[in-house]
Motif scaffolding. Structure first.
Motif, mmCIF file in Angstrom:
data_model
loop_
_atom_site.group_PDB
_atom_site.id
_atom_site.type_symbol
_atom_site.label_atom_id
_atom_site.label_comp_id
_atom_site.label_asym_id
_atom_site.label_seq_id
_atom_site.Cartn_x
_atom_site.Cartn_y
_atom_site.Cartn_z
ATOM 1 N N ARG A 149 16.496 24.108 86.354
ATOM 2 C CA ARG A 149 15.912 23.387 85.218
ATOM 3 C C ARG A 149 16.438 21.956 85.214
ATOM 4 N NH1 ARG A 149 16.350 25.939 79.266
ATOM 5 N NH2 ARG A 149 15.224 27.588 80.400
ATOM 6 N N GLN A 150 15.544 21.014 85.144
ATOM 7 C CA GLN A 150 15.948 19.614 85.148
ATOM 8 C C GLN A 150 16.449 19.204 83.766
ATOM 9 O OE1 GLN A 150 16.176 17.604 87.904
ATOM 10 N NE2 GLN A 150 15.758 19.576 88.895
ATOM 11 N N PRO A 151 17.569 18.497 83.705
ATOM 12 C CA PRO A 151 18.110 18.084 82.407
ATOM 13 C C PRO A 151 17.189 17.106 81.700
ATOM 14 C CG PRO A 151 19.276 17.004 84.205
ATOM 15 C CD PRO A 151 18.388 18.031 84.834
ATOM 16 N N VAL A 152 17.021 17.314 80.399
ATOM 17 C CA VAL A 152 16.188 16.412 79.602
ATOM 18 C C VAL A 152 16.876 15.063 79.449
ATOM 19 C CG1 VAL A 152 15.113 16.064 77.349
ATOM 20 C CG2 VAL A 152 15.138 18.343 78.387
ATOM 21 N N ALA A 153 18.180 15.098 79.218
ATOM 22 C CA ALA A 153 18.978 13.875 79.106
ATOM 23 C C ALA A 153 20.095 13.940 80.143
ATOM 24 C CB ALA A 153 19.551 13.734 77.700
ATOM 25 N N ARG A 154 20.729 12.818 80.382
ATOM 26 C CA ARG A 154 21.747 12.753 81.430
ATOM 27 C C ARG A 154 23.100 13.206 80.901
ATOM 28 N NH1 ARG A 154 21.181 12.972 86.865
ATOM 29 N NH2 ARG A 154 22.977 12.036 87.897
ATOM 30 N N GLY A 155 23.195 14.472 80.492
ATOM 31 C CA GLY A 155 24.446 14.991 79.958
ATOM 32 C C GLY A 155 25.217 15.762 81.006
ATOM 33 N N PHE A 156 25.663 15.065 82.060
ATOM 34 C CA PHE A 156 26.350 15.740 83.166
ATOM 35 C C PHE A 156 27.753 16.166 82.738
ATOM 36 C CE2 PHE A 156 29.028 15.677 87.003
ATOM 37 C CZ PHE A 156 28.349 16.617 87.763
ATOM 38 N N PHE A 157 28.058 17.451 82.957
ATOM 39 C CA PHE A 157 29.362 17.988 82.582
ATOM 40 C C PHE A 157 30.298 18.122 83.775
ATOM 41 C CE2 PHE A 157 31.807 22.087 82.210
ATOM 42 C CZ PHE A 157 32.877 21.541 81.521
ATOM 43 N N ALA A 158 29.874 18.841 84.830
ATOM 44 C CA ALA A 158 30.761 19.089 85.969
ATOM 45 C C ALA A 158 29.952 19.534 87.173
ATOM 46 C CB ALA A 158 31.793 20.162 85.615
ATOM 47 N N GLY A 159 30.519 19.304 88.360
ATOM 48 C CA GLY A 159 29.910 19.798 89.580
ATOM 49 C C GLY A 159 30.061 21.301 89.695
ATOM 50 N N LEU A 160 29.266 21.906 90.556
ATOM 51 C CA LEU A 160 29.294 23.364 90.696
ATOM 52 C C LEU A 160 30.677 23.878 91.094
ATOM 53 C CD1 LEU A 160 25.893 24.000 92.537
ATOM 54 C CD2 LEU A 160 26.380 24.163 90.090
ATOM 55 N N GLY A 161 31.408 23.101 91.875
ATOM 56 C CA GLY A 161 32.722 23.538 92.333
ATOM 57 C C GLY A 161 33.871 23.062 91.469
ATOM 58 N N GLU A 162 33.559 22.457 90.328
ATOM 59 C CA GLU A 162 34.596 21.886 89.473
ATOM 60 C C GLU A 162 34.946 22.765 88.273
ATOM 61 O OE1 GLU A 162 33.567 17.194 90.409
ATOM 62 O OE2 GLU A 162 33.012 18.051 88.467
ATOM 63 N N VAL A 163 34.427 23.978 88.240
ATOM 64 C CA VAL A 163 34.742 24.898 87.145
ATOM 65 C C VAL A 163 35.315 26.182 87.728
ATOM 66 C CG1 VAL A 163 32.904 23.929 85.718
ATOM 67 C CG2 VAL A 163 32.444 25.965 87.102
ATOM 68 N N THR A 164 35.966 26.952 86.881
ATOM 69 C CA THR A 164 36.536 28.223 87.334
ATOM 70 C C THR A 164 35.438 29.194 87.740
ATOM 71 O OG1 THR A 164 38.372 27.880 85.796
ATOM 72 C CG2 THR A 164 38.091 30.107 86.697
ATOM 73 N N ALA A 165 34.396 29.274 86.908
ATOM 74 C CA ALA A 165 33.288 30.179 87.222
ATOM 75 C C ALA A 165 32.099 29.871 86.332
ATOM 76 C CB ALA A 165 33.706 31.639 87.038
ATOM 77 N N TRP A 166 30.939 30.215 86.840
ATOM 78 C CA TRP A 166 29.708 30.231 86.043
ATOM 79 C C TRP A 166 29.492 31.687 85.640
ATOM 80 C CZ3 TRP A 166 24.211 29.602 88.628
ATOM 81 C CH2 TRP A 166 23.220 29.913 87.680
ATOM 82 N N ILE A 167 29.559 31.971 84.354
ATOM 83 C CA ILE A 167 29.338 33.334 83.869
ATOM 84 C C ILE A 167 27.859 33.490 83.552
ATOM 85 C CG2 ILE A 167 29.914 35.052 82.121
ATOM 86 C CD1 ILE A 167 32.594 33.738 81.764
ATOM 87 N N LYS A 168 27.211 34.396 84.262
ATOM 88 C CA LYS A 168 25.797 34.664 84.045
ATOM 89 C C LYS A 168 25.594 36.148 83.801
ATOM 90 C CE LYS A 168 25.110 34.118 89.065
ATOM 91 N NZ LYS A 168 26.477 33.637 89.372
ATOM 92 N N GLU A 169 24.358 36.556 83.578
ATOM 93 C CA GLU A 169 24.116 37.914 83.116
ATOM 94 C C GLU A 169 24.229 38.969 84.200
ATOM 95 O OE1 GLU A 169 19.943 36.130 83.777
ATOM 96 O OE2 GLU A 169 21.988 35.477 83.358
ATOM 97 N N ASP A 170 24.038 38.615 85.477
ATOM 98 C CA ASP A 170 24.056 39.647 86.523
ATOM 99 C C ASP A 170 25.407 39.734 87.209
ATOM 100 O OD1 ASP A 170 24.060 37.279 87.875
ATOM 101 O OD2 ASP A 170 22.101 37.562 88.826
#
Length: 234
Positions: free
Chosen positions: A213-234
């Motif tokens: 999904r493309q961001p509506v505004a430029r609210g960049f938080f962190a790169g994919l490798g810059e967080v401990t984990a992405w918690i998703k449903e699966d």
């Protein structure tokens, strides 16, 4: 089965799931539906749960309208699964920060009355945790974002910069691309990045529909490798 003891079991089940049908609770707790309904009636009278068609949910301290109400229903099952995973990471005595958004709100509900310290810039999350004495809530100062329940701005960032280290940070993402994770807009991203600098572990909470999904505004938080984990449903 003793009434008060079973009431606590039903409440604990709803604290883990957020919402459930009577038949589901009866099966999981090995009782008949009438026993569950009786417990829900008592818990409702105590203001701890709300009855919904066919079941019940934890009491909602905030009544949401508009976009927030619509977002709560979007991918609801996925968000509940994500919230349960996130809440399980929080240990007694933890110092954590929670950003705004519907998934983070579900996490907050699962943390009610746990012996923890919660820092948040989302006023609705602070209210969700209101009146639970074991949970210490600290609201970051700032200007209320016109498009969300979050407080933002230089004052918010300055407050975060003065905080001691945090154990955990939960941030809800509105969009995820190969570049990284995005929040609603730059003011919210600025606060989230400041909290990230303070946290030992950083978790992004987002269902898989946010990928690509493309961001509506430029609210960049962190790169994919810059967080401990992405918690998703699966």
């Amino acid at each position: 089965m003793a009434g008060r003891s079973f009431n606590r079991q039903v409440l604990a089940y709803l604290e883990a799931t957020g919402e459930a049908r009577v038949e589901e609770m009866a099966g999981k707790l090995s009782v008949d539906a009438t026993t569950v309904r009786r417990a829900l009636r008592r818990l409702s009278q105590m203001g701890l749960v709300e009855r919904v068609w066919g079941g019940a949910r934890l009491f909602q301290a905030v009544r949401y309208v508009g976009e927030m109400a619509r977002n709560q229903e979007e991918q609801r099952a996925a968000k509940q699964a994500i919230a349960a995973k996130a809440a399980a990471l929080v240990k007694p005595g933890a110092r954590l920060a929670i950003s705004g958004g519907t998934t983070c709100t579900l996490v907050a509900r699962l943390l009610r009355n746990k012996p923890i310290h919660v820092y948040t810039n989302a006023v609705n999350i602070a209210v969700e945790l209101f009146s639970y004495p074991k949970t210490k809530v600290f609201v970051l100062p700032g200007e209320l974002n016109l498009f969300s329940y979050e407080l933002v701005g230089p004052e918010t960032v300055a407050y975060v910069d003065r905080l001691e280290a945090l154990d955990l940070l939960f941030v809800g993402a509105s969009a995820i691309t190969a570049e990284g994770f995005y929040v609603r807009d730059e003011p919210e991203a600025e606060v989230a990045r400041a909290l990230k600098r303070k946290a030992k572990e950083v978790y992004v909470l987002a269902d898989t529909s946010k990928w690509g999904r493309q961001p509506v505004a430029r609210g960049f938080f962190a790169g994919l490798g810059e967080v401990t984990a992405w918690i998703k449903e699966d």
